[in-house]
Design an enzyme around this catalytic site. Structure first.
Site, PDB file in Angstrom:
ATOM      1  N   GLU A 259     -11.267 -56.226  82.743  1.00 59.58           N
ATOM      2  CA  GLU A 259     -10.781 -56.506  81.393  1.00 59.58           C
ATOM      3  C   GLU A 259     -11.175 -55.418  80.404  1.00 59.58           C
ATOM      4  OE1 GLU A 259     -12.053 -58.772  83.439  1.00 59.58           O
ATOM      5  OE2 GLU A 259     -10.424 -60.213  83.670  1.00 59.58           O
TER       6      GLU A 259
ATOM      7  N   HIS B 121     -13.455 -71.954  81.115  1.00 59.27           N
ATOM      8  CA  HIS B 121     -12.033 -71.566  81.138  1.00 59.27           C
ATOM      9  C   HIS B 121     -11.194 -72.328  80.119  1.00 59.27           C
ATOM     10  CE1 HIS B 121     -13.162 -69.434  84.690  1.00 59.27           C
ATOM     11  NE2 HIS B 121     -11.940 -69.195  85.078  1.00 59.27           N
TER      12      HIS B 121
HETATM   13  C1  LIG Z   1     -13.447 -61.836  84.633  1.00 62.15           C
HETATM   14  C2  LIG Z   1     -12.335 -62.608  85.220  1.00 62.15           C
HETATM   15  N1  LIG Z   1     -11.074 -62.129  85.166  1.00 62.15           N
HETATM   16  C3  LIG Z   1     -10.057 -62.820  85.710  1.00 62.15           C
HETATM   17  C4  LIG Z   1     -10.277 -64.000  86.334  1.00 62.15           C
HETATM   18  C5  LIG Z   1      -9.138 -64.788  86.965  1.00 62.15           C
HETATM   19  N2  LIG Z   1      -9.312 -64.788  88.431  1.00 62.15           N
HETATM   20  C6  LIG Z   1      -9.860 -65.851  89.070  1.00 62.15           C
HETATM   21  S1  LIG Z   1     -10.034 -65.586  90.718  1.00 62.15           S
HETATM   22  C7  LIG Z   1      -9.346 -64.050  90.600  1.00 62.15           C
HETATM   23  C8  LIG Z   1      -9.163 -63.216  91.832  1.00 62.15           C
HETATM   24  C9  LIG Z   1     -10.442 -62.879  92.503  1.00 62.15           C
HETATM   25  O1  LIG Z   1     -10.165 -62.237  93.702  1.00 62.15           O
HETATM   26  P1  LIG Z   1     -11.297 -61.857  94.750  1.00 62.15           P
HETATM   27  O2  LIG Z   1     -12.475 -61.305  94.032  1.00 62.15           O
HETATM   28  O3  LIG Z   1     -10.676 -61.016  95.780  1.00 62.15           O
HETATM   29  O4  LIG Z   1     -11.774 -63.246  95.367  1.00 62.15           O
HETATM   30  P2  LIG Z   1     -10.922 -64.304  96.221  1.00 62.15           P
HETATM   31  O5  LIG Z   1     -10.249 -65.190  95.219  1.00 62.15           O
HETATM   32  O6  LIG Z   1      -9.971 -63.572  97.076  1.00 62.15           O
HETATM   33  O7  LIG Z   1     -11.950 -65.055  96.996  1.00 62.15           O
HETATM   34  C10 LIG Z   1      -8.999 -63.762  89.270  1.00 62.15           C
HETATM   35  C11 LIG Z   1      -8.353 -62.515  88.823  1.00 62.15           C
HETATM   36  C12 LIG Z   1     -11.597 -64.494  86.364  1.00 62.15           C
HETATM   37  N3  LIG Z   1     -11.906 -65.677  86.939  1.00 62.15           N
HETATM   38  N4  LIG Z   1     -12.599 -63.790  85.824  1.00 62.15           N
END
Ligand SMILES: Cc1ncc(C[n+]2csc(CCOP(=O)(O)OP(=O)(O)O)c2C)c(N)n1
Ligand SMILES: [Mg+2]
Lengths: 366, 324
Positions: free
Chosen positions: B60, B128
């Protein structure tokens, strides 16, 4: 995309991405049998049982979400090996810092499965005793748990304990500043911490190729001056070895390790997600055979460590346990407003005290 | 006129302005595959290509910093932050960079940037379900827009993209599927900084914005029907710069005011609005200004407790009844 491209794609099982990852189950049959037979007595079955319980929890949670008993839920189907191996390779005194994806990991340390389920139901009764299970509350803001683990590990060191801390994350979690800052800090202060990154190749609908230009996430470790190792995320035995080695390093005062557990997100990001909108379902099918529970079970039977019947019994009792846990949820009373107001602080200020909330001068409009 | 959802209206504004102005680019997490966390940008990468609709890593601070640089370098970036909760990671870039550069460097740089983000709730839990418009609106150098209707979402977003200064554009997750008439005229702006009198009335003024507008309109209907009270409903639409004259004029006729918001009572946006109005309208007021806001408690995950805490039309009706 043609069939051929899919099968031979670099990020498919057996492709370039998986080349060179540590694997026990991927070895030739004779070697694999030998490795499994050399495991400490009972370990394979304990790993299998832990995975079976995580699997049963996850499947039950998805059903409960569909029934409206719990809210949106992030399934972890396919990532049981990483989680089970981490808990079993660590000491129960070591700290775990899970994300949403490892939401049930405390159940492997004796936490009743109702607890995480009640959390997803939005009931404050859902939180387990963090200190008792040495498992931090899950963090949903991505990557925020990494620095926590570094701080906790440092605290243990200052107290002269030999415990380590392990933080989970995903491929997407290697992008925010918190990840880089945590790795760098841990390296500089020589904190006994393990960064366990599951590269399931997806962050919601963002593929890992758009997350980073590094093919091997473990290579990022070089920039912090710490070791980075790669392991097959669907191979519970390989994950166990990797975590055990990283923990030994931490306890020996050698500092942090970055582990990249390579695999694929077999399911949706969350129960509200529909992956076919952004990725080819064929790809998930390619990886389906790597599913860690069945894969470990087949190898264990093949090595003569157990029987199909014994494994089935383990799975059935796990399913029964989670069914029971799910049935308890509705009976837990929902707290009143005063009770949650009382949870905002440990020492509740008078402005949130029940007396004040009831006072006529309290602005009742919201 | 065409009937569009709020989501379609936002997408329509992005698309129209991208067609008109080659400098407009979009960036954000999962904005190509899924179309962002609320599928707003769905289809745009297919039309405009990945150079103008950029999928970004989860970063971000980086996204907003990149957009600040791109804006200073001559582009018109629209950065999407999945929800306002993740804008916390970009606060330094928003407050110390975007909002300051024009001021600090003698007007040599301008930062024509839009940060699109989303407030809302619905069993999303304490981290959230937050609303931070009051924070952004307290920062000189920013403009803060929070549309309630599809027509305003489209017109204000067009205005925001064309605005030469940084604009924080906050959508509401519970409004995305609401429908409304949107003018067909290509490129019709709704000016930033102008409130709208959405319903005329004589007895009391309800000031609201975003989702709370719908709640205020509902409350006005109930009060008309059940109490014979006639409410004037104002939609602020822009929180900074704030259209005080429209409110002062209304209070000059109704002599009573309720300020409605979804954010926390302490330090929330309504608090500073209220302090300003008691200054400007004191002589017109027949009763203390009432405020509807969230209690100072993080929103819990539980559906039932969430419903207890979230301010809505009932709280507005109650506030009006206590005043009369
Ligand atoms: C700082 C932040 N930005 C955006 C989000 C929205 N978000 C939730 S899960 C996610 C993806 C995370 O992907 P990864 O780290 O690969 O973990 P996975 O879900 O595949 O286990 C995002 C972008 C968030 N929770 N926190
Ligand atoms: Mg991932």
């Amino acid at each position: 995309m043609s069939e051929i491209e899919l099968v031979s794609g670099p990020d498919a099982p057996g492709g370039e991405l998986m080349a060179g990852v540590a694997s026990v189950l991927g070895a030739p049959a004779a070697e694999r049998r030998r490795s499994l037979r050399q495991l400490p007595q009972g370990l394979a079955l304990r790993l299998y049982t832990a995975m079976a319980r995580l699997r049963a929890f996850d499947e039950r949670a998805v059903i409960l979400q569909r029934q409206g008993t719990i809210g949106t839920y992030p399934p972890y189907y396919g990532e049981e090996a990483v989680q089970a191996a981490s808990v079993l390779a660590l000491d129960d005194r070591d700290w775990l810092f899970p994300t949403y994806r490892q939401n049930a990991v405390a159940t492997l340390r004796g936490c009743p499965p109702e607890s995480p389920l009640l959390l997803w139901r939005g009931n404050p009764a859902g939180w387990y005793d963090v200190h008792r299970y040495r498992t931090a509350p899950i963090c949903v803001p991505v990557a925020t748990n990494y620095p926590h683990a570094v701080g906790a590990a440092w605290g243990s060191r200052l107290r002269g304990e030999s415990t380590v801390a392990l933080a989970f994350g995903g491929d997407g979690s290697t992008s925010p500043g918190d990840f880089h800052e945590a790795c760098n800090l841990a390296a500089v202060v020589v904190a006994p911490v393990i960064f366990l990154v599951t590269n399931n190749q997806w962050a919601i609908s963002t593929p890992v190729q758009q997350q980073t230009k590094v093919t091997r996430l473990a290579d990022k470790a070089t920039a912090y001056g710490i070791p980075g190792v790669r392991v097959d995320s669907f191979d519970v035995f390989a994950c166990y070895e990797a975590v055990a080695a990283a923990a030994a390093r931490g306890r020996a005062g050698l500092g942090p390790t970055l582990i990249e557990a390579v695999g694929y997100r077999l399911g949706p990001h969350g129960t509200a997600d529909e992956p076919s909108l952004y990725r080819d379902p064929e790809r998930a099918r390619l990886w389906a055979g790597m599913e860690p529970l069945g894969r470990a079970g087949a190898a264990m039977v093949d090595a003569g460590l157990t029987t199909l019947e014994a494994l089935e019994e383990i799975r059935e009792s796990a399913v029964a346990e989670m069914l029971l846990a799910g049935d308890q949820l509705e009976a837990v009373p929902v707290p009143e407003l005063e009770e949650i107001a009382d949870r905002v602080h440990l020492s509740t200020p008078w402005t949130l005290s029940p007396d004040h909330l009831r006072e006529p001068s309290y602005p009742r409009a919201g | 006129m065409a009937e569009l959802t709020y989501r379609e209206a936002v997408r329509g504004a992005l698309r129209e302005e991208m067609l008109r102005d080659q400098r407009v680019i979009l960036m954000g997490e999962s904005i190509t595959g899924y179309g962002g966390s609320y599928a707003v940008t769905k289809g745009l990468v297919e039309e405009f290509g990945p150079k103008r609709v950029m999928e970004t890593p989860i970063a971000e601070a980086g996204i907003v910093g990149f957009a600040v640089g791109a804006a200073m370098g001559g582009l018109r970036p629209v950065a999407e932050l999945m929800t306002v909760n993740f804008a916390l990671l970009a606060l330094d870039q928003i407050v110390n960079s975007a909002a300051k550069f024009h001021y600090m460097f003698g007007g040599q740089w301008s930062v024509p940037l839009v940060v699109r983000t989303v407030s809302g709730f619905g069993q999303l839990g304490p981290t959230h379900s937050q609303t931070f418009e009051g924070w952004f609106a307290s920062v000189p150098g920013l403009k803060v827009v929070m549309p309630a209707t599809p027509a305003d979402a489209k017109g204000l977003l067009l205005a925001a993209i064309r605005d030469p200064d940084p604009v924080i554009f906050i959508e509401h997750s519970l409004l995305y599927s609401t429908k409304g008439q949107v003018p067909d005229d290509d490129g019709l702006e709704v000016p930033i900084g102008r409130a709208a009198v959405v319903r005329e009335g004589d007895d009391i003024t309800l000031v609201s914005y975003s989702r709370m507008l719908l709640q205020a309109l509902h409350a006005a209907e109930v009060l008309e029907r059940e109490d014979g009270v006639s409410c004037e409903v104002i939609d602020l639409r822009t929180l900074r710069p704030l259209d005080y004259p429209t409110m002062v004029r209304s209070v000059g006729r109704t002599h009573r005011l309720v300020v409605c918001g979804e954010d926390w009572r302490t330090g929330g946006f309504g608090a500073s609005l209220l302090s300003e109005l008691q200054d400007r309208s004191f002589d017109d007021l027949d009763a203390p200004i009432a405020r509807v806001a969230m209690r100072d408690i993080p929103l819990p995950y539980s559906r039932r407790l969430e419903q207890v805490l979230i301010p809505g039309s009932q709280q507005i009706v109650d506030a009006v009844r206590r005043m009369s």
